[in-house]
Design an enzyme around this catalytic site. Structure first.
Site, PDB file in Angstrom:
ATOM      1  N   ALA A 134      24.172  82.778  67.119  1.00  0.00           N
ATOM      2  CA  ALA A 134      25.512  83.107  66.633  1.00  0.00           C
ATOM      3  C   ALA A 134      25.805  82.495  65.263  1.00  0.00           C
ATOM      4  CB  ALA A 134      26.562  82.638  67.640  1.00  0.00           C
ATOM      5  N   TYR A 135      25.088  81.457  64.877  1.00  0.00           N
ATOM      6  CA  TYR A 135      25.314  80.840  63.566  1.00  0.00           C
ATOM      7  C   TYR A 135      24.810  81.745  62.444  1.00  0.00           C
ATOM      8  CZ  TYR A 135      25.679  76.423  66.249  1.00  0.00           C
ATOM      9  OH  TYR A 135      26.004  75.438  67.131  1.00  0.00           O
ATOM     10  N   GLY A 136      23.885  82.636  62.758  1.00  0.00           N
ATOM     11  CA  GLY A 136      23.350  83.539  61.758  1.00  0.00           C
ATOM     12  C   GLY A 136      22.472  82.866  60.720  1.00  0.00           C
TER      13      GLY A 136
ATOM     14  N   HIS B 131      24.313  78.114  55.452  1.00  0.00           N
ATOM     15  CA  HIS B 131      23.710  79.420  55.208  1.00  0.00           C
ATOM     16  C   HIS B 131      23.004  79.421  53.860  1.00  0.00           C
ATOM     17  CE1 HIS B 131      25.607  81.264  58.667  1.00  0.00           C
ATOM     18  NE2 HIS B 131      26.689  80.573  58.350  1.00  0.00           N
TER      19      HIS B 131
ATOM     20  N   ALA C  61      21.727  78.156  66.391  1.00  0.00           N
ATOM     21  CA  ALA C  61      22.066  79.138  67.427  1.00  0.00           C
ATOM     22  C   ALA C  61      22.014  80.519  66.813  1.00  0.00           C
ATOM     23  CB  ALA C  61      23.465  78.873  67.987  1.00  0.00           C
TER      24      ALA C  61
END
Length: 187
Positions: free
Chosen positions: A122-124, A98, A120
């Site tokens: 969902a990984y943000g 991140h 993905a």
């Protein structure tokens, strides 16, 4: 360490990808350097290609279908997928990355020859992934067409409106297109 990691990635990818397209008869041939398997049994063809007998469209009849077996090219570090696309076998998974760490890791990976980037929704981190790729392109590290980017959508809200979810991923990445979209959790 790099060789061990590369071997593990290849081993993980080798089984499921090379297992695709096998039939019970084991008949093979070669077309353009790609090993092919003629589908001789209609039901076997249905199981392997997920098409129903009598489907209309551009696909040949079940008796004439040819299933392409994935082929690895270790010199070029790619695998030819059953779809006919080449995918790099050396990639970066970005699950826990991140912010600046993500941007720097992706740019470093691209600078060192990695050409497969996996993310993905969902990984943000799709925005950071996209920023890193755009910066790498702007800095002349790589060209977009030389990178293979995958992203995923998951069951729940994303699957309730898949078109909107896919567009949202494309908007967050902002790199023009993705090379593979994985849909998780379908049975």
């Amino acid at each position: 360490m790099r060789k061990i990691f590369g071997f593990i990635v290849v081993a993980i990818l080798a089984f499921p990808i090379t297992a695709c397209g096998r039939n019970k008869a084991g008949e093979t041939g070669t077309v353009g350097g790609i090993e092919t398997i003629p589908a001789t049994d209609t039901m076997e063809s249905v199981r392997e290609t997920r098409t129903a007998p009598g489907d209309t469209g551009s696909e040949p009849a079940a008796e004439e279908e040819t299933i392409i077996r994935a082929e690895f090219d270790f010199e070029r570090r790619t695998v030819m997928l059953n779809s006919g696309y080449e995918m790099p076998i050396n990639g970066l998974g970005t699950y826990s990355l991140h912010g600046d760490e993500c941007i720097n890791a992706v740019k470093s990976a691209l600078s060192n020859g990695v050409r497969l980037i996996d993310t993905a929704s969902a990984y943000g981190n799709e925005e950071e992934i996209g920023q890193a790729i755009r910066e790498a392109i702007d800095e002349g590290i790589v060209q977009r067409e030389d990178i293979f980017v995958t992203t995923k959508i998951y069951p729940g809200n994303e699957m309730e409106a898949p078109t909107r979810s896919i567009q949202a991923c494309l908007d967050r990445l902002d790199i023009g297109y993705v090379d593979a979209r994985v849909i998780i959790g379908l049975s």
